[in-house]
Write a protein that holds these residues in place. Structure first.
Motif, PDB file in Angstrom:
ATOM      1  N   VAL A 210       0.832  -1.206   0.000  1.00 30.37           N
ATOM      2  CA  VAL A 210       0.000   0.000   0.000  1.00 30.37           C
ATOM      3  C   VAL A 210       0.864   1.252   0.000  1.00 30.37           C
ATOM      4  O   VAL A 210       0.524   2.238  -0.643  1.00 30.37           O
ATOM      5  N   VAL A 211       1.966   1.247   0.694  1.00 30.60           N
ATOM      6  CA  VAL A 211       2.847   2.421   0.677  1.00 30.60           C
ATOM      7  C   VAL A 211       3.493   2.588  -0.694  1.00 30.60           C
ATOM      8  O   VAL A 211       3.566   3.695  -1.221  1.00 30.60           O
ATOM      9  N   ARG A 212       3.925   1.505  -1.285  1.00 34.54           N
ATOM     10  CA  ARG A 212       4.604   1.613  -2.578  1.00 34.54           C
ATOM     11  C   ARG A 212       3.644   2.000  -3.705  1.00 34.54           C
ATOM     12  O   ARG A 212       4.027   2.751  -4.607  1.00 34.54           O
ATOM     13  N   GLY A 213       2.414   1.526  -3.666  1.00 33.22           N
ATOM     14  CA  GLY A 213       1.449   1.862  -4.707  1.00 33.22           C
ATOM     15  C   GLY A 213       1.144   3.352  -4.769  1.00 33.22           C
ATOM     16  O   GLY A 213       1.289   3.975  -5.826  1.00 33.22           O
ATOM     17  N   PRO A 214       0.720   3.964  -3.662  1.00 34.99           N
ATOM     18  CA  PRO A 214       0.468   5.409  -3.707  1.00 34.99           C
ATOM     19  C   PRO A 214       1.722   6.240  -3.989  1.00 34.99           C
ATOM     20  O   PRO A 214       1.632   7.307  -4.578  1.00 34.99           O
ATOM     21  N   LEU A 215       2.885   5.731  -3.591  1.00 29.28           N
ATOM     22  CA  LEU A 215       4.114   6.461  -3.910  1.00 29.28           C
ATOM     23  C   LEU A 215       4.308   6.491  -5.429  1.00 29.28           C
ATOM     24  O   LEU A 215       4.610   7.546  -6.000  1.00 29.28           O
ATOM     25  N   LEU A 216       4.087   5.362  -6.085  1.00 24.93           N
ATOM     26  CA  LEU A 216       4.171   5.326  -7.541  1.00 24.93           C
ATOM     27  C   LEU A 216       3.111   6.241  -8.152  1.00 24.93           C
ATOM     28  O   LEU A 216       3.395   6.997  -9.093  1.00 24.93           O
ATOM     29  N   ASP A 217       1.901   6.214  -7.595  1.00 29.03           N
ATOM     30  CA  ASP A 217       0.816   7.088  -8.059  1.00 29.03           C
ATOM     31  C   ASP A 217       1.245   8.554  -7.974  1.00 29.03           C
ATOM     32  O   ASP A 217       1.085   9.324  -8.924  1.00 29.03           O
ATOM     33  N   LEU A 218       1.801   8.952  -6.847  1.00 32.44           N
ATOM     34  CA  LEU A 218       2.233  10.336  -6.660  1.00 32.44           C
ATOM     35  C   LEU A 218       3.299  10.724  -7.674  1.00 32.44           C
ATOM     36  O   LEU A 218       3.232  11.797  -8.282  1.00 32.44           O
ATOM     37  N   LEU A 219       4.266   9.856  -7.884  1.00 31.25           N
ATOM     38  CA  LEU A 219       5.325  10.156  -8.843  1.00 31.25           C
ATOM     39  C   LEU A 219       4.782  10.233 -10.271  1.00 31.25           C
ATOM     40  O   LEU A 219       5.247  11.038 -11.073  1.00 31.25           O
ATOM     41  N   ALA A 220       3.787   9.409 -10.579  1.00 32.93           N
ATOM     42  CA  ALA A 220       3.227   9.377 -11.933  1.00 32.93           C
ATOM     43  C   ALA A 220       2.256  10.523 -12.192  1.00 32.93           C
ATOM     44  O   ALA A 220       2.228  11.071 -13.296  1.00 32.93           O
ATOM     45  N   THR A 221       1.464  10.885 -11.174  1.00 33.58           N
ATOM     46  CA  THR A 221       0.400  11.870 -11.400  1.00 33.58           C
ATOM     47  C   THR A 221       0.679  13.232 -10.791  1.00 33.58           C
ATOM     48  O   THR A 221       0.129  14.230 -11.229  1.00 33.58           O
ATOM     49  N   GLY A 222       1.481  13.260  -9.734  1.00 32.09           N
ATOM     50  CA  GLY A 222       1.720  14.515  -9.024  1.00 32.09           C
ATOM     51  C   GLY A 222       0.516  14.979  -8.218  1.00 32.09           C
ATOM     52  O   GLY A 222       0.529  16.080  -7.672  1.00 32.09           O
ATOM     53  N   ASP A 223      -0.504  14.157  -8.095  1.00 33.54           N
ATOM     54  CA  ASP A 223      -1.736  14.534  -7.402  1.00 33.54           C
ATOM     55  C   ASP A 223      -1.617  14.239  -5.905  1.00 33.54           C
ATOM     56  O   ASP A 223      -2.176  13.277  -5.398  1.00 33.54           O
ATOM     57  N   ARG A 224      -0.878  15.108  -5.223  1.00 35.07           N
ATOM     58  CA  ARG A 224      -0.609  14.902  -3.801  1.00 35.07           C
ATOM     59  C   ARG A 224      -1.881  14.821  -2.975  1.00 35.07           C
ATOM     60  O   ARG A 224      -2.018  13.955  -2.115  1.00 35.07           O
ATOM     61  N   ALA A 225      -2.836  15.695  -3.228  1.00 31.34           N
ATOM     62  CA  ALA A 225      -4.065  15.711  -2.417  1.00 31.34           C
ATOM     63  C   ALA A 225      -4.799  14.376  -2.515  1.00 31.34           C
ATOM     64  O   ALA A 225      -5.225  13.816  -1.497  1.00 31.34           O
ATOM     65  N   ALA A 226      -4.953  13.852  -3.720  1.00 30.66           N
ATOM     66  CA  ALA A 226      -5.669  12.590  -3.896  1.00 30.66           C
ATOM     67  C   ALA A 226      -4.911  11.419  -3.288  1.00 30.66           C
ATOM     68  O   ALA A 226      -5.501  10.539  -2.652  1.00 30.66           O
ATOM     69  N   VAL A 227      -3.605  11.403  -3.479  1.00 31.11           N
ATOM     70  CA  VAL A 227      -2.799  10.309  -2.950  1.00 31.11           C
ATOM     71  C   VAL A 227      -2.761  10.366  -1.418  1.00 31.11           C
ATOM     72  O   VAL A 227      -2.900   9.339  -0.745  1.00 31.11           O
TER      73      VAL A 227
END
Length: 108
Positions: free
Chosen positions: A71-88
């Motif tokens: 779970v930590v690694r998934g949202p970290l990848l999401d943040l790096l890919a999308t830059g959507d800090r609020a959603a992540v």
């Protein structure tokens, strides 16, 4: 919170490098393959110990440890890919909330 440290914008380059090397290792590049040794297993014992300290039995503690790491690694990848800090951040808070909720009082 660990999440805030891992997602510090100053560490974004290291995060991208982590996922890049993992991808190369999963493709079988000989110079990257060693990074897979322990990339999950080295984290499981300390995370499982933390779960056990909260009262989980050993099998549950180990399963929660593996899930927590993913779970930590998934949202970290999401943040790096999308830059959507609020959603992540909102997604991570939703995951963490049940782990920090007060226990239900005993019934009966």
């Amino acid at each position: 919170m660990l999440w805030r440290g891992l997602t510090d914008p100053g560490l974004a380059a290291q995060g991208r490098l982590f996922f890049e090397i993992c991808g190369q290792a999963l493709q079988g590049r000989p110079e990257a393959v060693p990074v897979l040794d322990g990339i999950v297993t080295d984290w499981l014992e300390p995370l499982a110990d933390a779960e056990a300290a909260q009262g989980a039995d050993p099998a549950t503690a180990r399963a929660r440890a593996r899930l927590g790491l993913a779970v930590v690694r998934g949202p970290l990848l999401d943040l790096l890919a999308t830059g959507d800090r609020a959603a992540v951040d909102a997604a991570m808070e939703e995951y963490v909330r049940p782990h920090h909720a007060p226990a239900d009082p005993p019934t009966g």
